[in-house]
Design a protein around this motif. Structure first.
Motif, PDB file in Angstrom:
ATOM      1  N   HIS A   1       0.821  -1.194   0.093  1.00  0.00           N
ATOM      2  CA  HIS A   1      -0.062   0.094  -0.046  1.00  0.00           C
ATOM      3  C   HIS A   1       0.803   1.197   0.026  1.00  0.00           C
ATOM      4  O   HIS A   1       1.844   1.395   0.596  1.00  0.00           O
TER       5      HIS A   1
ATOM      6  N   SER B   1      -1.509   0.762   9.970  1.00  0.00           N
ATOM      7  CA  SER B   1      -0.559   0.590   8.710  1.00  0.00           C
ATOM      8  C   SER B   1       0.707   0.402   9.079  1.00  0.00           C
ATOM      9  O   SER B   1       1.464   1.226   9.649  1.00  0.00           O
ATOM     10  N   HIS B   2       1.562  -0.461   8.776  1.00  0.00           N
ATOM     11  CA  HIS B   2       3.206  -0.250   8.733  1.00  0.00           C
ATOM     12  C   HIS B   2       3.501  -0.014  10.031  1.00  0.00           C
ATOM     13  O   HIS B   2       4.264   0.714  10.428  1.00  0.00           O
TER      14      HIS B   2
ATOM     15  N   GLN C   1      -9.483  -1.638  10.205  1.00  0.00           N
ATOM     16  CA  GLN C   1      -8.597  -1.958   9.166  1.00  0.00           C
ATOM     17  C   GLN C   1      -7.270  -2.086   9.342  1.00  0.00           C
ATOM     18  O   GLN C   1      -6.594  -1.045  10.001  1.00  0.00           O
ATOM     19  N   LEU C   2      -6.393  -2.903   8.905  1.00  0.00           N
ATOM     20  CA  LEU C   2      -5.142  -3.078   8.965  1.00  0.00           C
ATOM     21  C   LEU C   2      -4.640  -3.367   7.500  1.00  0.00           C
ATOM     22  O   LEU C   2      -4.897  -4.310   6.912  1.00  0.00           O
ATOM     23  N   ASN C   3      -3.618  -2.481   7.257  1.00  0.00           N
ATOM     24  CA  ASN C   3      -2.716  -2.540   6.047  1.00  0.00           C
ATOM     25  C   ASN C   3      -1.270  -3.103   6.415  1.00  0.00           C
ATOM     26  O   ASN C   3      -0.569  -2.382   7.310  1.00  0.00           O
TER      27      ASN C   3
ATOM     28  N   VAL D   1       0.170   4.928  12.062  1.00  0.00           N
ATOM     29  CA  VAL D   1       0.600   4.540  10.873  1.00  0.00           C
ATOM     30  C   VAL D   1       2.302   4.681  10.821  1.00  0.00           C
ATOM     31  O   VAL D   1       2.682   5.685  11.533  1.00  0.00           O
TER      32      VAL D   1
ATOM     33  N   SER E   1       4.651  -7.955   3.075  1.00  0.00           N
ATOM     34  CA  SER E   1       3.566  -6.938   3.605  1.00  0.00           C
ATOM     35  C   SER E   1       2.930  -7.929   4.606  1.00  0.00           C
ATOM     36  O   SER E   1       1.652  -7.840   4.751  1.00  0.00           O
TER      37      SER E   1
ATOM     38  N   ILE F   1       1.624   4.951   1.430  1.00  0.00           N
ATOM     39  CA  ILE F   1       1.770   5.284   2.954  1.00  0.00           C
ATOM     40  C   ILE F   1       1.605   6.923   2.892  1.00  0.00           C
ATOM     41  O   ILE F   1       2.437   7.610   2.588  1.00  0.00           O
TER      42      ILE F   1
END
Length: 223
Positions: A110, A164-165, A144-146, A181, A129, A112
């Motif tokens: 994804h 995320s990350h 939501q998790l990326n 994030v 990932s 960032i």
């Protein structure tokens, strides 16, 4: 943290403590996974009902699984959950973890959004990932998790949060509506309701918490 917010989380903190009663070990669990080894549950299609053998995990029939998704015992997956490992990554869910309705975990690379101009804003196709979740975690509705993400044991993620990350330590609470994030959060930290954490300094300044057996928590001043 006000008394109303403490009451808001008391039931969930009680859940996280309750699942560990009788377990005196405080040792962190390793997060390294050999994808060629144990897989208590493997996806055989896009629907939860297509899962075969070792059905200790409870998976709603509307849940969607794509790619290399691994689950340990006593995992509960709610309605309309999407677990998408992508083409190169995996998703691993530790034992005793609950994933409520409409949660999305996406292991595909994804962008960032907060990264500075000139930096690589997208993971390379050669980078993993992965999303690796520890034991006895609770993901509330519409989180939501990326990936890439590593989450420790006994972590609560409130409804409509976005992660995320990140690396998140054991016994953390991510409050409803938070955005986290590109940072690492140490164990026993509280992310406040609606907080936006995109810098490591912000993550380092998060309040430290103590979980109590009556289902409440309190902050401790560590600075």
């Amino acid at each position: 943290m006000g008394i109303l917010n403490k009451m808001m989380f008391s039931g969930m903190v009680g859940y996280l403590i309750g699942v560990n009663q009788g377990n005196s070990s405080s040792e962190n669990h390793p997060r390294d996974v050999d994808a060629s080894k144990e897989r208590p549950v493997e996806s055989q299609g896009s629907k939860g009902e297509d899962y075969r053998e070792n059905r200790s995990p409870s998976i709603h029939s509307s849940a969607i699984m794509k790619g290399d998704v691994m689950m340990e015992d006593d995992v509960d997956v709610g309605a309309y959950v999407t677990l998408n490992a992508g083409e190169r990554s995996y998703i691993r869910i530790g034992s005793g973890t609950t994933i409520q309705d409409a949660v999305i975990m996406d292991g595909a690379p994804h962008f960032i959004p907060h990264m500075a101009v000139g930096e690589t804003a997208r993971l390379s196709q050669d980078e993993d990932s992965d999303i690796d979740v520890g034991e006895n975690c609770f993901f509330d509705h519409q989180t939501q998790l990326n990936g890439p993400i590593t989450i420790g044991d006994d972590v609560y993620v409130g409804p409509q949060s976005f992660i995320s990350h990140c690396r998140i330590g054991n016994h953390c609470i991510i409050s409803p509506g938070a955005r986290v994030v590109g940072v690492e959060i140490e164990a026993n930290r509280l992310v406040p309701i609606g907080a936006v954490i995109t810098e490591q300094e912000e993550a380092d300044e998060l309040p430290s918490i103590i979980l109590h057996r009556d289902g409440t928590f309190s902050e401790q001043n560590i600075f």
